[in-house]
Design an enzyme around this catalytic site. Structure first.
Site, PDB file in Angstrom:
ATOM      1  CG  HIS A   1       0.396   0.665  12.304  1.00 41.42           C
ATOM      2  ND1 HIS A   1       1.062  -0.519  12.095  1.00 41.42           N
ATOM      3  CD2 HIS A   1      -0.143   0.567  13.549  1.00 41.42           C
ATOM      4  CE1 HIS A   1       0.931  -1.292  13.150  1.00 41.42           C
ATOM      5  NE2 HIS A   1       0.199  -0.664  14.049  1.00 41.42           N
ATOM      6  NE  ARG A  15       4.497  -8.366  21.360  1.00 42.36           N
ATOM      7  CZ  ARG A  15       4.495  -7.102  20.958  1.00 42.36           C
ATOM      8  NH1 ARG A  15       4.086  -6.137  21.765  1.00 42.36           N
ATOM      9  NH2 ARG A  15       4.873  -6.775  19.737  1.00 42.36           N
ATOM     10  CG  LEU A  21      -1.883  -1.243   1.286  1.00 44.26           C
ATOM     11  CD1 LEU A  21      -2.815  -1.132   2.487  1.00 44.26           C
ATOM     12  CD2 LEU A  21      -2.705  -1.415   0.012  1.00 44.26           C
TER      13      LEU A  21
HETATM   14  P1  ADP Z   1       6.056  -6.840  11.867  1.00 51.83           P
HETATM   15  O1  ADP Z   1       5.388  -7.977  12.561  1.00 51.83           O
HETATM   16  O2  ADP Z   1       7.409  -7.182  11.338  1.00 51.83           O
HETATM   17  O3  ADP Z   1       6.027  -5.584  12.674  1.00 51.83           O
HETATM   18  P2  ADP Z   1       3.725  -5.981  10.294  1.00 51.83           P
HETATM   19  O4  ADP Z   1       2.977  -6.866   9.386  1.00 51.83           O
HETATM   20  O5  ADP Z   1       3.088  -5.626  11.602  1.00 51.83           O
HETATM   21  O6  ADP Z   1       5.189  -6.595  10.538  1.00 51.83           O
HETATM   22  O7  ADP Z   1       4.076  -4.639   9.546  1.00 51.83           O
HETATM   23  C1  ADP Z   1       4.905  -3.652  10.117  1.00 51.83           C
HETATM   24  C2  ADP Z   1       4.805  -2.365   9.308  1.00 51.83           C
HETATM   25  O8  ADP Z   1       5.191  -2.623   7.943  1.00 51.83           O
HETATM   26  C3  ADP Z   1       3.414  -1.793   9.217  1.00 51.83           C
HETATM   27  O9  ADP Z   1       3.101  -0.966  10.311  1.00 51.83           O
HETATM   28  C4  ADP Z   1       3.545  -0.992   7.934  1.00 51.83           C
HETATM   29  O10 ADP Z   1       4.251   0.195   8.171  1.00 51.83           O
HETATM   30  C5  ADP Z   1       4.403  -1.867   7.055  1.00 51.83           C
HETATM   31  N1  ADP Z   1       3.574  -2.764   6.200  1.00 51.83           N
HETATM   32  C6  ADP Z   1       3.155  -4.010   6.505  1.00 51.83           C
HETATM   33  N2  ADP Z   1       2.398  -4.532   5.494  1.00 51.83           N
HETATM   34  C7  ADP Z   1       2.334  -3.587   4.539  1.00 51.83           C
HETATM   35  C8  ADP Z   1       1.692  -3.496   3.240  1.00 51.83           C
HETATM   36  N3  ADP Z   1       0.988  -4.516   2.739  1.00 51.83           N
HETATM   37  N4  ADP Z   1       1.876  -2.353   2.528  1.00 51.83           N
HETATM   38  C9  ADP Z   1       2.605  -1.316   3.022  1.00 51.83           C
HETATM   39  N5  ADP Z   1       3.220  -1.343   4.217  1.00 51.83           N
HETATM   40  C10 ADP Z   1       3.102  -2.446   4.972  1.00 51.83           C
END
Ligand code: ADP
Length: 452
Positions: free
Chosen positions: A212, A295, A207
């Site tokens: 977030h 958590r 995206l």
């Molecule tokens: P982690 O578990 O490593 O923290 P996440 O899936 O929670 O991974 O994603 C962490 C961050 O990565 C998100 O807050 C966002 O900023 C970015 N992100 C994750 N998925 C996407 C996506 N499909 N498109 C754009 N950015 C993404």
């Protein structure tokens, strides 16, 4: 367990979060046991706990991740329950299982739920089956580069290759076109293998300008689930959170109710218990689930500031089997809160900066909360996470909160090491931040000199 509460809780963590948990226990009349590595013998959580046990040398692998040492410490001190905190053992299903097998209560969800959400492919499938919208992508793990290219073609570039076992933004690579696929594929896999010992990956549409937004959830063991609204954690660097705020400047009350209720309903359907957070990307008015953290989270503090609820106390209470005793209509939101994560690192190069604190003054006054284990003369060890303090500010309105945050940052003195305080001062002076108009890429664009 006297009066239905635990008598003694072992805190299997260190730093500010160990202190945070100790504080909740102390206010509940529960005794605390600190565990620590030899590097943390003088740490604040060790000084304040009722008892402490040294569980190993500085390396986390031999101390804070050392399951037999932690379980032995719980046995010899006669603890009833173990709180894993954040990081280390907090999302380790095997640890949760062993804690229960040894007759202690694990303050957290069931091992099955930790396992379900720890595999992000299974997590997405499970919540999608309950009707939660997820980011478009591969249906499950992708086995090889050819299959990945096929998925990328069908969802359209850019795509994100993500580690199924992911966490901390590791094992995540963007491919903007077919040409970049091979490199991104191999880099994501090798990073995932190195970080998690598991190189399974999946694909998601990347995206371009989402926020977030995450929902704080709490479930008791009797099927009652409530949400405590959202946190906006879009100010990020390398997919890691830098500043969080609640409520989100991008949502109105009906969007909040919509996503909060949907997340709570899904949590109920999954039979989840304890504290948890569902994370979403939010773009053009639509929410897409990305993961659930099983958590307590670093940024739980801002939710506490706007709801007046001690989430750690609630987490401990539901772990005893107590019913929540309230429902969604009892949860009210007051004002606005922002948290700055202050790290022991250089504000521009981000290189870690351990060492002795030779001057410390924390800001104070109305609406200021500091969660930190620092003190004057403390030596920040080089072995662990660089988070050393959380500055949490509350105001009646977002504007009041921002003004208060700026003056609090100016008051904060941490001498002797580099910290990210100047980074936060820079961010809170930006017109985009003041207007609330930022997305997950905004900070990196700003720092690289590109126009956000
Ligand atoms: P982690 O578990 O490593 O923290 P996440 O899936 O929670 O991974 O994603 C962490 C961050 O990565 C998100 O807050 C966002 O900023 C970015 N992100 C994750 N998925 C996407 C996506 N499909 N498109 C754009 N950015 C993404």
């Amino acid at each position: 367990m006297a009066n239905g509460l635990f008598e003694k809780v072992l805190i299997a963590n260190r730093g500010e979060i160990a202190l945070r948990i100790h504080r909740a226990c102390r206010e509940m009349g529960i005794q605390t046991v600190a565990v620590h590595s030899t590097a943390d013998a003088d740490a604040m959580h060790v000084r304040l706990a009722d008892e402490s046990v040294c569980i190993g040398p500085p390396s986390a692998r031999q101390s804070y991740l050392n399951i037999p040492a932690i379980l032995s410490a719980a046995s010899i001190t006669g603890a009833d329950a173990i709180h894993p905190g954040i990081g280390f053992m907090a999302e380790n299903a095997q640890f949760a299982e062993m804690v229960e097998e040894h007759g202690f209560t694990f303050i957290g969800p069931t091992p099955d739920h930790i396992r379900m959400m720890g595999d992000k492919v299974v997590a997405k499938r499970s919540v999608a089956a309950c009707g939660l919208p997820v980011v478009p992508g591969s249906d499950g793990p992708v086995e090889d580069l050819d299959a990945a290219i096929e998925v990328a073609r069908s969802i359209g570039f850019p795509v994100l290759i993500k580690a199924a076992a992911g966490g901390g933004g590791k094992g995540m690579k963007v491919a903007t076109s077919l040409d970049g696929m091979r490199e991104a594929w191999h880099m994501a896999r090798s990073e995932a293998r190195a970080a998690f010992g598991n190189d399974q990956v999946y694909l998601e549409k990347y995206l371009g300008r989402p926020r977030h937004i995450e929902i704080q959830l709490l479930a008791d063991l009797h099927g009652t689930v409530v949400h405590f609204g959202e946190r906006d954690c879009s100010v990020q660097r390398r997919h890691q959170k830098v500043i969080e705020e609640a409520p989100s400047p991008a949502l109105n009350a009906s969007q909040r109710d919509y996503i909060g209720e949907l997340a709570a309903k899904t949590t109920r359907q999954l039979g989840y218990r304890g504290l948890g957070t569902m994370e979403f990307l939010y773009e053009d008015g639509a929410f897409f689930f990305i993961e659930m953290n099983t958590r307590l989270q670093v940024e739980h503090t801002i939710t506490e500031m706007i709801t007046g609820v001690d989430l750690v106390r609630e987490q401990i209470r539901v772990a005893t089997g107590a019913p929540l005793g309230y429902d969604q209509s009892d949860i009210r939101f007051h004002g606005h809160a922002i948290e700055c994560r202050i790290n022991a690192e250089h504000p521009e190069t981000f290189l870690p900066s351990p060492g002795r604190i030779d001057g410390y003054h924390a800001p104070g006054g109305l609406g200021i909360r500091i969660d930190s284990a620092l003190y004057d003369g403390y030596v920040v060890p080089p072995y662990y996470d660089s988070l050393i303090a959380k500055l949490v500010v509350h105001g009646g309105t977002r504007n009041e909160c921002l003004m208060r945050l700026r003056r609090a940052l100016d008051e904060f003195v941490i001498d002797g090491i580099n910290t990210s305080l100047p980074l936060h001062q820079m961010i809170v002076a930006q017109p985009d931040f003041l207007n609330g108009s930022y997305d997950i890429h905004w900070l990196e664009h700003l720092m690289s000199g590109e126009k956000p």
